[in-house]
Design a protein around this motif. Structure first.
Motif, PDB file in Angstrom:
ATOM      1  N   ALA A 155       0.872  -1.184   0.000  1.00  0.00           N
ATOM      2  CA  ALA A 155       0.000   0.000   0.000  1.00  0.00           C
ATOM      3  C   ALA A 155       0.905   1.229   0.000  1.00  0.00           C
ATOM      4  CB  ALA A 155      -0.902   0.016   1.222  1.00  0.00           C
ATOM      5  N   TYR A 156       0.290   2.402  -0.134  1.00  0.00           N
ATOM      6  CA  TYR A 156       0.972   3.711  -0.238  1.00  0.00           C
ATOM      7  C   TYR A 156       1.552   3.852  -1.648  1.00  0.00           C
ATOM      8  CZ  TYR A 156       0.866   3.959   4.908  1.00  0.00           C
ATOM      9  OH  TYR A 156       0.477   3.970   6.210  1.00  0.00           O
ATOM     10  N   ASP A 157       0.946   4.721  -2.443  1.00  0.00           N
ATOM     11  CA  ASP A 157       1.322   4.843  -3.860  1.00  0.00           C
ATOM     12  C   ASP A 157       2.786   5.232  -4.068  1.00  0.00           C
ATOM     13  OD1 ASP A 157      -1.175   4.059  -4.542  1.00  0.00           O
ATOM     14  OD2 ASP A 157      -1.936   6.087  -4.949  1.00  0.00           O
ATOM     15  N   ILE A 182       6.943  -7.187   4.906  1.00  0.00           N
ATOM     16  CA  ILE A 182       6.093  -6.386   4.012  1.00  0.00           C
ATOM     17  C   ILE A 182       4.924  -5.771   4.768  1.00  0.00           C
ATOM     18  CG2 ILE A 182       4.527  -6.472   2.008  1.00  0.00           C
ATOM     19  CD1 ILE A 182       6.437  -7.908   0.448  1.00  0.00           C
ATOM     20  N   HIS A 183       4.635  -4.523   4.397  1.00  0.00           N
ATOM     21  CA  HIS A 183       3.420  -3.851   4.851  1.00  0.00           C
ATOM     22  C   HIS A 183       2.280  -4.402   3.998  1.00  0.00           C
ATOM     23  CE1 HIS A 183       1.052  -0.156   6.116  1.00  0.00           C
ATOM     24  NE2 HIS A 183       0.315  -0.668   5.132  1.00  0.00           N
ATOM     25  N   CYS A 184       1.407  -5.183   4.630  1.00  0.00           N
ATOM     26  CA  CYS A 184       0.351  -5.878   3.896  1.00  0.00           C
ATOM     27  C   CYS A 184      -0.988  -5.149   3.984  1.00  0.00           C
ATOM     28  CB  CYS A 184       0.192  -7.300   4.435  1.00  0.00           C
ATOM     29  SG  CYS A 184       1.628  -8.351   4.175  1.00  0.00           S
ATOM     30  N   VAL A 286      -4.651   7.757  14.055  1.00  0.00           N
ATOM     31  CA  VAL A 286      -4.609   7.411  12.633  1.00  0.00           C
ATOM     32  C   VAL A 286      -3.241   6.819  12.308  1.00  0.00           C
ATOM     33  CG1 VAL A 286      -4.581   8.349  10.278  1.00  0.00           C
ATOM     34  CG2 VAL A 286      -6.411   8.988  11.868  1.00  0.00           C
ATOM     35  N   CYS A 287      -3.250   5.527  12.067  1.00  0.00           N
ATOM     36  CA  CYS A 287      -2.072   4.793  11.651  1.00  0.00           C
ATOM     37  C   CYS A 287      -2.581   3.679  10.757  1.00  0.00           C
ATOM     38  CB  CYS A 287      -1.318   4.227  12.855  1.00  0.00           C
ATOM     39  SG  CYS A 287      -2.278   3.072  13.847  1.00  0.00           S
ATOM     40  N   SER A 288      -1.668   3.058  10.029  1.00  0.00           N
ATOM     41  CA  SER A 288      -2.086   1.977   9.149  1.00  0.00           C
ATOM     42  C   SER A 288      -1.188   0.770   9.333  1.00  0.00           C
ATOM     43  CB  SER A 288      -2.043   2.423   7.691  1.00  0.00           C
ATOM     44  OG  SER A 288      -2.997   3.439   7.510  1.00  0.00           O
ATOM     45  N   PRO A 289      -1.814  -0.405   9.523  1.00  0.00           N
ATOM     46  CA  PRO A 289      -3.236  -0.657   9.671  1.00  0.00           C
ATOM     47  C   PRO A 289      -3.824   0.124  10.847  1.00  0.00           C
ATOM     48  CG  PRO A 289      -1.964  -2.725   9.720  1.00  0.00           C
ATOM     49  CD  PRO A 289      -0.998  -1.623   9.683  1.00  0.00           C
ATOM     50  N   PRO A 336      -1.303  12.603   8.533  1.00  0.00           N
ATOM     51  CA  PRO A 336      -0.134  11.722   8.442  1.00  0.00           C
ATOM     52  C   PRO A 336      -0.352  10.462   9.279  1.00  0.00           C
ATOM     53  CG  PRO A 336       0.441  13.824   9.517  1.00  0.00           C
ATOM     54  CD  PRO A 336      -0.975  13.935   9.054  1.00  0.00           C
ATOM     55  N   ASN A 337      -0.013   9.318   8.691  1.00  0.00           N
ATOM     56  CA  ASN A 337      -0.241   8.016   9.334  1.00  0.00           C
ATOM     57  C   ASN A 337       0.897   7.655  10.273  1.00  0.00           C
ATOM     58  OD1 ASN A 337      -2.124   5.700   7.307  1.00  0.00           O
ATOM     59  ND2 ASN A 337      -2.354   7.912   7.436  1.00  0.00           N
ATOM     60  N   GLY A 338       0.574   7.415  11.524  1.00  0.00           N
ATOM     61  CA  GLY A 338       1.604   6.915  12.421  1.00  0.00           C
ATOM     62  C   GLY A 338       1.399   7.393  13.844  1.00  0.00           C
ATOM     63  N   MET A 339       1.976   6.645  14.779  1.00  0.00           N
ATOM     64  CA  MET A 339       1.870   6.976  16.210  1.00  0.00           C
ATOM     65  C   MET A 339       3.214   6.730  16.887  1.00  0.00           C
ATOM     66  SD  MET A 339      -1.793   5.555  17.431  1.00  0.00           S
ATOM     67  CE  MET A 339      -1.345   3.871  17.648  1.00  0.00           C
TER      68      MET A 339
END
Ligand code: DUC
Ligand code: ZN
Ligand code: ZN
Ligand code: ZN
Length: 459
Positions: A155-157, A182-184, A286-289, A336-339
């Motif tokens: 993910a993430y273009d 891998i970030h799945c 907000v983070c991913s996943p 922005p994604n992350g914690m």
């Protein structure tokens, strides 16, 4: 002159025993009962546990740094201090190149950021964000430079590669017994759902997790594991967060695939209801996943308990609430994604895992130190208290209590997702290669960290 830690209980993933530990220079040189105190600086550690320095195999200390508002709030200086103060003596940071730049340039850039600035030891996973003949040739160069693990994204273009490229990279990494994580997440599905919510004017943080449901992760995990099966490469799944993903892992293991699973504290102690907080509070999570359901949380704990989950690292990627998270005030997809989390992992896992009786202290040592060291070719230099290993030792006091707070944290960020949570147990002192670098949660000797050169794993 040596340092003698006397009267403590040394814990490994396999068990515990009460022994004295002698440190000379950077190494552990002797372990036993009633060691000779002559010529030694003796520290009484009775009542405390001696744990191998913790390893965080998933940090983004320098993501987008130099890129203004999207640069991480922490960097190697602040992030490594927060880490080591609470017992994390080694980080494996995600070295992330920008498009068009070589892995070599990225490695040089990360060395420049870390060297002389890090208060804990460090190495990197090299991110492969595009695939071409020159990047392919650099895989071996990285291994020769001591970087034996790699990271890719589904993910993430700006970061993701195609399945065929992942397959090719796997076959190259396999030649050198490297490790791939891998970030799945299915990036196409995420993009579609974001576009749809935005078009419908659904713009609050509430919608963030709805664009990345469990099927988005499970589909990517399954696809990744099928590709890895074809490439015959043992692989790591970073930040696995759902029950359905664990089911996919079980299936792969049932067909005899070697799969390592990492989860993170946020998926074990926080859940998705936090996206519905007042005002714009949800943005902090907000983070991913994204944070998941209570059911997922329970399934992950079961995995942690029964061994389906191998390791716990943090995915530390800190952005300030004011000025960074607020960029997405009118549109959650711009948050922005992350914690942050590199500081709080040991106390959270001890409090919510060990003191609740879910896991033993031995299991905690495996999850946040020993098994990480083994997986990423740091063992036995790191991850164990034994003669010949680096003297990375956490003097763990099981009796302390505390409250996590943004006002007292060392992480250089204006909030913590765990604010107000009570903790039990903490690092009373931390030794990094024989030097006491932290005491009672504060750094007393900074910037002592060194790059750790890794050799390929055994076949
Ligand atoms: N997820 C995050 O939330 N932040 C950093 C990168 C990632 O995969
Ligand atoms: Zn990720
Ligand atoms: Zn909601
Ligand atoms: Zn990450």
């Amino acid at each position: 002159m040596s340092i003698l830690l006397k009267g403590g209980t040394v814990v490994s993933a396999k068990g515990r025993r009460q022994v004295d530990v002698r440190i000379t220079g950077e190494k552990i040189v002797e372990m036993g009962t009633n060691l000779d105190v002559a010529d030694s600086t003796v520290t009484d550690v009775s009542g405390a546990f001696l744990l191998p320095g913790f390893i965080d195999a998933h940090t983004h200390l320098e993501l987008n740094n130099g890129k203004g508002s999207m640069g991480t709030a922490d960097n190697f200086d602040t992030g490594s201090k927060a880490a080591v103060a609470k017992g994390t003596t080694t980080v494996i940071d995600m070295a992330t190149p920008s498009k068009g730049s070589s892995l070599k340039d990225c490695l040089n850039a990360w060395n420049h950021l870390a060297q002389g600035n890090s208060s804990c030891d460090y190495t990197y996973h090299m991110s492969i964000i595009e695939w071409n003949p020159s990047i392919k040739a650099e895989v071996k160069e990285m291994v020769d430079a001591g970087i034996t693990s790699f990271k890719m994204y589904m993910a993430y273009d700006n970061l993701r590669t195609k399945d065929g490229e992942i397959f090719e990279a796997m076959r190259e990494i396999r030649k050198y017994q490297g490790m791939l994580g891998i970030h799945c997440e299915n990036g196409d599905m995420v993009n579609e759902m974001i576009a749809q919510f935005v078009a419908e004017g659904k713009l609050s943080p509430h919608y963030h997790p709805l664009t990345r449901p469990d099927s988005v992760e499970a589909e990517a995990v399954e696809r990744y594991l099928m590709i890895a099966d074809l490439a015959n490469l043992p692989v790591n799944i970073v930040h696995l967060s759902t029950k359905r993903s664990l089911e996919a892992v079980k299936q792969a293991r049932a067909r005899n695939q070697k799969v390592y699973v990492e989860t993170c504290p946020q998926y074990l102690v926080l859940d998705e209801h936090l996206y519905d907080g007042p005002d714009f509070e949800g943005a902090k999570y907000v983070c991913s996943p994204p944070l998941r359901s209570i059911g997922d949380q329970q399934a992950l704990w079961e995995g942690v308990i029964d061994g389906q989950v191998n390791t716990i690292s943090t995915d530390h990627c800190s952005f300030n609430f004011e000025g960074q998270k607020t960029i997405g005030k009118e549109d959650f997809s711009k948050i922005p994604n992350g914690m942050p989390g590199v500081e709080t992992r040991p106390e959270l896992i001890y409090t919510y895992g060990v003191t609740t009786g879910k896991i033993s202290l031995e299991r905690m040592v495996g999850l946040i130190s020993e098994d990480i060291a083994k997986q990423f070719a740091l063992y036995p230099q790191k991850g164990i208290i034994q003669v010949g290993s680096d003297a990375d030792i956490v003097i763990w006091d099981p009796k302390t209590t505390g409250v996590i707070s943004a006002t007292t944290q060392l992480q250089n960020v204006d909030y913590t997702p765990y604010d107000g949570m009570q903790t039990k147990g903490s690092a009373r002192a931390v030794y990094l290669r024989g030097k006491k670098v932290a005491e009672n949660g504060q750094v007393i000797a900074e910037k002592q960290g060194e790059f750790i050169f890794r050799k390929s794993r055994e076949k």
